[in-house]
Design a protein around this motif. Structure first.
Motif, PDB file in Angstrom:
ATOM      1  N   GLU A 149      -4.297 -29.605  -9.010  1.00  0.00           N
ATOM      2  CA  GLU A 149      -3.714 -28.425  -9.665  1.00  0.00           C
ATOM      3  C   GLU A 149      -2.789 -27.685  -8.695  1.00  0.00           C
ATOM      4  N   GLN A 150      -1.690 -27.181  -9.203  1.00  0.00           N
ATOM      5  CA  GLN A 150      -0.788 -26.386  -8.374  1.00  0.00           C
ATOM      6  C   GLN A 150      -1.522 -25.158  -7.845  1.00  0.00           C
ATOM      7  N   ILE A 151      -1.326 -24.881  -6.567  1.00  0.00           N
ATOM      8  CA  ILE A 151      -1.876 -23.650  -5.997  1.00  0.00           C
ATOM      9  C   ILE A 151      -0.993 -22.507  -6.474  1.00  0.00           C
ATOM     10  N   SER A 152      -1.622 -21.492  -7.042  1.00  0.00           N
ATOM     11  CA  SER A 152      -0.830 -20.388  -7.578  1.00  0.00           C
ATOM     12  C   SER A 152      -1.177 -19.041  -6.937  1.00  0.00           C
ATOM     13  N   ASP A 153      -2.252 -18.993  -6.174  1.00  0.00           N
ATOM     14  CA  ASP A 153      -2.678 -17.745  -5.545  1.00  0.00           C
ATOM     15  C   ASP A 153      -2.782 -17.924  -4.037  1.00  0.00           C
ATOM     16  N   PHE A 154      -2.215 -16.951  -3.318  1.00  0.00           N
ATOM     17  CA  PHE A 154      -2.192 -17.009  -1.860  1.00  0.00           C
ATOM     18  C   PHE A 154      -2.642 -15.663  -1.304  1.00  0.00           C
ATOM     19  N   PRO A 155      -3.587 -15.662  -0.357  1.00  0.00           N
ATOM     20  CA  PRO A 155      -4.002 -14.389   0.232  1.00  0.00           C
ATOM     21  C   PRO A 155      -2.913 -13.843   1.154  1.00  0.00           C
ATOM     22  N   CYS A 156      -2.719 -12.540   1.109  1.00  0.00           N
ATOM     23  CA  CYS A 156      -1.708 -11.876   1.943  1.00  0.00           C
ATOM     24  C   CYS A 156      -2.253 -10.543   2.437  1.00  0.00           C
ATOM     25  N   TYR A 157      -1.631 -10.062   3.485  1.00  0.00           N
ATOM     26  CA  TYR A 157      -1.859  -8.692   3.937  1.00  0.00           C
ATOM     27  C   TYR A 157      -0.807  -7.838   3.230  1.00  0.00           C
ATOM     28  N   LEU A 158      -1.252  -6.834   2.528  1.00  0.00           N
ATOM     29  CA  LEU A 158      -0.351  -5.968   1.783  1.00  0.00           C
ATOM     30  C   LEU A 158      -0.066  -4.692   2.562  1.00  0.00           C
ATOM     31  N   ILE A 159       1.201  -4.436   2.804  1.00  0.00           N
ATOM     32  CA  ILE A 159       1.595  -3.118   3.295  1.00  0.00           C
ATOM     33  C   ILE A 159       1.776  -2.292   2.030  1.00  0.00           C
ATOM     34  N   GLY A 160       0.712  -1.600   1.655  1.00  0.00           N
ATOM     35  CA  GLY A 160       0.692  -0.901   0.375  1.00  0.00           C
ATOM     36  C   GLY A 160       1.480   0.385   0.384  1.00  0.00           C
ATOM     37  N   GLN A 161       1.536   1.049   1.517  1.00  0.00           N
ATOM     38  CA  GLN A 161       2.291   2.297   1.656  1.00  0.00           C
ATOM     39  C   GLN A 161       2.973   2.253   3.015  1.00  0.00           C
ATOM     40  N   LEU A 162       4.168   2.794   3.055  1.00  0.00           N
ATOM     41  CA  LEU A 162       4.915   2.869   4.306  1.00  0.00           C
ATOM     42  C   LEU A 162       5.945   3.978   4.123  1.00  0.00           C
ATOM     43  N   SER A 163       5.846   5.004   4.959  1.00  0.00           N
ATOM     44  CA  SER A 163       6.786   6.102   4.773  1.00  0.00           C
ATOM     45  C   SER A 163       6.919   6.960   6.019  1.00  0.00           C
ATOM     46  N   LYS A 164       8.120   7.516   6.157  1.00  0.00           N
ATOM     47  CA  LYS A 164       8.379   8.527   7.175  1.00  0.00           C
ATOM     48  C   LYS A 164       8.118   9.889   6.549  1.00  0.00           C
ATOM     49  N   ASN A 165       7.830  10.868   7.382  1.00  0.00           N
ATOM     50  CA  ASN A 165       7.613  12.240   6.939  1.00  0.00           C
ATOM     51  C   ASN A 165       8.969  12.931   6.781  1.00  0.00           C
ATOM     52  N   SER A 166       9.257  13.379   5.570  1.00  0.00           N
ATOM     53  CA  SER A 166      10.532  14.066   5.308  1.00  0.00           C
ATOM     54  C   SER A 166      10.653  15.378   6.075  1.00  0.00           C
ATOM     55  N   ASN A 167       9.528  15.938   6.515  1.00  0.00           N
ATOM     56  CA  ASN A 167       9.547  17.198   7.267  1.00  0.00           C
ATOM     57  C   ASN A 167       9.973  17.007   8.723  1.00  0.00           C
ATOM     58  N   VAL A 168       9.990  15.763   9.191  1.00  0.00           N
ATOM     59  CA  VAL A 168      10.415  15.467  10.561  1.00  0.00           C
ATOM     60  C   VAL A 168      11.829  14.919  10.462  1.00  0.00           C
ATOM     61  N   LYS A 169      12.783  15.707  10.894  1.00  0.00           N
ATOM     62  CA  LYS A 169      14.180  15.343  10.656  1.00  0.00           C
ATOM     63  C   LYS A 169      14.796  14.459  11.733  1.00  0.00           C
ATOM     64  N   SER A 170      14.944  14.924  12.923  1.00  0.00           N
ATOM     65  CA  SER A 170      15.769  14.211  13.893  1.00  0.00           C
ATOM     66  C   SER A 170      15.040  13.069  14.599  1.00  0.00           C
ATOM     67  N   GLU A 171      14.376  13.357  15.666  1.00  0.00           N
ATOM     68  CA  GLU A 171      13.815  12.321  16.554  1.00  0.00           C
ATOM     69  C   GLU A 171      12.515  11.709  16.023  1.00  0.00           C
ATOM     70  N   GLY A 172      12.424  11.544  14.724  1.00  0.00           N
ATOM     71  CA  GLY A 172      11.222  10.982  14.119  1.00  0.00           C
ATOM     72  C   GLY A 172      11.078   9.496  14.388  1.00  0.00           C
ATOM     73  N   ILE A 173      10.526   8.818  13.436  1.00  0.00           N
ATOM     74  CA  ILE A 173      10.275   7.386  13.541  1.00  0.00           C
ATOM     75  C   ILE A 173      11.126   6.677  12.491  1.00  0.00           C
ATOM     76  N   SER A 174      11.531   5.452  12.782  1.00  0.00           N
ATOM     77  CA  SER A 174      12.345   4.703  11.824  1.00  0.00           C
ATOM     78  C   SER A 174      11.452   3.842  10.938  1.00  0.00           C
ATOM     79  N   GLY A 175      12.009   3.441   9.811  1.00  0.00           N
ATOM     80  CA  GLY A 175      11.290   2.523   8.927  1.00  0.00           C
ATOM     81  C   GLY A 175      10.984   1.211   9.620  1.00  0.00           C
TER      82      GLY A 175
END
Length: 183
Positions: A94-120
């Motif tokens: 049978e064709q394999i149709s499901d593969f386990p993965c690590y999910l990056i479910g959320q990823l975000s910068k803080n909008s309150n930190v403007k200049s020298e913050g962190i990049s995506g």
């Protein structure tokens, strides 16, 4: 780390102007997901603030990582299935149709930190480092994201070596599944 009301206050200081769902998750769901072992959420702080043990920490960004099964479309080629599996495209004929993965479910910068913050990109690198430690302990071949079907967002992930696997149709919020090989 902070406890109780202090932690809730710290989390509520995070803002994501581009996506209310990301902000809502951190404010209202992250602790619950943590307790249920559904996901781990990592907060990114300024190192100087931590070293100086400042009372008013600023969250520069955050990521949330979980496990997820990637179910591939029926029309995916056997060559791609074999690449995803690393061994074979089929199991017991049978064709394999499901593969386990690590999910990056959320990823975000803080909008309150403007200049020298962190990049995506730095947040993705941070998530990759955490996932690499998990791979060392239990294995795994791919990390994935599910993002909104917005060209700028898709391009950001493509620029960070993710490839589109499938589109998830939804009347309210269509999503795009993308994967990136680990290592």
């Amino acid at each position: 780390m902070k406890e109780g009301n202090e932690l809730l206050e710290l989390l509520s200081s995070f803002s994501c102007e581009k996506d209310e769902d990301i902000e809502y998750f951190l404010h209202h769901r992250a602790i619950e997901f943590e307790k249920l072992s559904k996901a781990r959420t990592y907060l990114v702080f300024d190192q100087d603030q931590l070293e100086n043990k400042e009372k008013n920490l600023t969250i520069y960004g955050y990521i949330s990582i979980a496990l997820k099964i990637l179910s591939v479309p029926q029309e995916m080629s056997n060559r791609m299935r074999k690449e995803l599996d690393g061994f074979s495209a089929k199991i017991h004929g049978e064709q394999i149709s499901d593969f386990p993965c690590y999910l990056i479910g959320q990823l975000s910068k803080n909008s309150n930190v403007k200049s020298e913050g962190i990049s995506g990109k730095q947040l993705i690198d941070f998530a990759s480092d955490i996932i690499a430690a998990s791979v060392e302990a239990v294995g795994g071949r791919y990390m994935m994201i599910e993002c909104r079907n917005k060209e700028k967002l898709i391009q950001f992930y493509q620029d960070n070596y993710f490839s589109e696997v499938a589109r998830i149709p939804d009347e309210d919020q269509p999503m795009v599944q993308m994967i990136r090989k680990i290592g």
